[in-house]
Design an enzyme around this catalytic site. Structure first.
Site, mmCIF file in Angstrom:
data_model
loop_
_atom_site.group_PDB
_atom_site.id
_atom_site.type_symbol
_atom_site.label_atom_id
_atom_site.label_comp_id
_atom_site.label_asym_id
_atom_site.label_seq_id
_atom_site.Cartn_x
_atom_site.Cartn_y
_atom_site.Cartn_z
ATOM 1 N N ASP A 195 56.340 97.783 45.106
ATOM 2 C CA ASP A 195 55.066 98.452 44.864
ATOM 3 C C ASP A 195 55.146 99.824 45.538
ATOM 4 O OD1 ASP A 195 54.700 97.976 47.573
ATOM 5 O OD2 ASP A 195 52.810 96.879 47.350
ATOM 6 N N CYS A 210 57.664 95.312 49.338
ATOM 7 C CA CYS A 210 56.277 95.782 49.416
ATOM 8 C C CYS A 210 56.020 96.127 50.889
ATOM 9 C CB CYS A 210 55.291 94.765 48.843
ATOM 10 S SG CYS A 210 55.160 93.197 49.725
ATOM 11 N N THR A 251 54.744 94.327 53.408
ATOM 12 C CA THR A 251 55.156 93.250 54.321
ATOM 13 C C THR A 251 56.212 92.318 53.731
ATOM 14 O OG1 THR A 251 53.417 91.862 53.417
ATOM 15 C CG2 THR A 251 52.869 93.150 55.403
ATOM 16 N N HIS A 270 71.386 77.776 52.603
ATOM 17 C CA HIS A 270 70.669 76.498 52.664
ATOM 18 C C HIS A 270 69.617 76.340 51.574
ATOM 19 C CE1 HIS A 270 71.609 75.212 57.100
ATOM 20 N NE2 HIS A 270 72.687 75.559 56.426
ATOM 21 N N HIS A 283 72.154 70.219 50.965
ATOM 22 C CA HIS A 283 71.158 71.243 50.626
ATOM 23 C C HIS A 283 70.775 71.178 49.147
ATOM 24 C CE1 HIS A 283 71.672 72.691 54.631
ATOM 25 N NE2 HIS A 283 72.976 72.807 54.443
HETATM 26 C C1 RB5 Z 1 49.800 97.376 49.870
HETATM 27 O O1 RB5 Z 1 48.909 98.072 50.656
HETATM 28 C C2 RB5 Z 1 50.200 96.068 50.547
HETATM 29 O O2 RB5 Z 1 49.132 95.204 50.587
HETATM 30 C C3 RB5 Z 1 51.387 95.445 49.848
HETATM 31 O O3 RB5 Z 1 52.441 96.348 49.828
HETATM 32 C C4 RB5 Z 1 51.955 94.187 50.480
HETATM 33 O O4 RB5 Z 1 52.189 94.372 51.839
HETATM 34 C C5 RB5 Z 1 51.242 92.954 50.187
HETATM 35 O O5 RB5 Z 1 51.663 91.852 50.562
#
Ligand code: RB5
Length: 150
Positions: free
Chosen positions: A8, A64, A66, A97, A132
């Site tokens: 993203d 993204c 996180t 695994h 596994h």
């Molecule tokens: C975008 O602001 C953020 O929410 C997205 O990149 C991600 O971290 C969502 O899990």
């Protein structure tokens, strides 16, 4: 190796760095996004997971902010086993695994150098099979039982 990569807006800059680096030795399918303009991460998880499911790519990488939203989205796709990793050990174990086929990374969590090490560990890991396989099959059984197509 054929790799599908997507992000993203929050993951765009890191996705571009990884794409350029991976392209030196791999066949990389860039599924977008193509700028830092705000987009919705499930749309890009879909593109990468569909490419992996269709065997257009052996493995997928999603970036993204996180890694979490990408992983939640990716794991809704039948046959996709997505892991969020912030360290190379987990990335390697995810392959060995869990037979993970999609790696999710948080661009707001790890820097580009660590991200490259995480990707290297993921790509070089090999599924160990044996006990596994039984566990991965049990994951597939849960998927079937709860109505996802395989
Ligand atoms: C975008 O602001 C953020 O929410 C997205 O990149 C991600 O971290 C969502 O899990």
């Amino acid at each position: 190796m054929k790799i599908a990569i997507g992000s993203d807006h929050a993951g765009y800059a890191l996705k571009e760095e990884l794409r350029e680096w991976l392209s030196e030795a791999n066949d990389v399918l860039d599924m977008g996004t193509d700028s830092e303009q705000s987009v919705h991460y499930p749309d890009f998880a879909r593109k990468v997971c569909e490419a992996v499911r269709a065997k257009e790519a052996e493995l997928g990488i999603l970036v993204c902010g996180t890694g979490l939203g990408m992983a939640i989205s990716a794991n809704k796709f039948p046959g996709i086993r997505a892991v969020v990793c912030s360290d190379p050990f987990s990335a390697r174990m995810g392959r060995e695994h869990n037979d993970a086929n999609v790696l999710c990374i948080g661009a707001r969590v790890v820097g580009p150098g660590l991200a490259a090490d995480i990707v290297s560990a993921f790509l070089s890991g090999k599924f160990a099979g044996g006990r596994h396989s039984i566990r991965v099959q049990k994951i597939a059984d849960i998927e079937s039982e709860f109505g996802k197509r395989s």
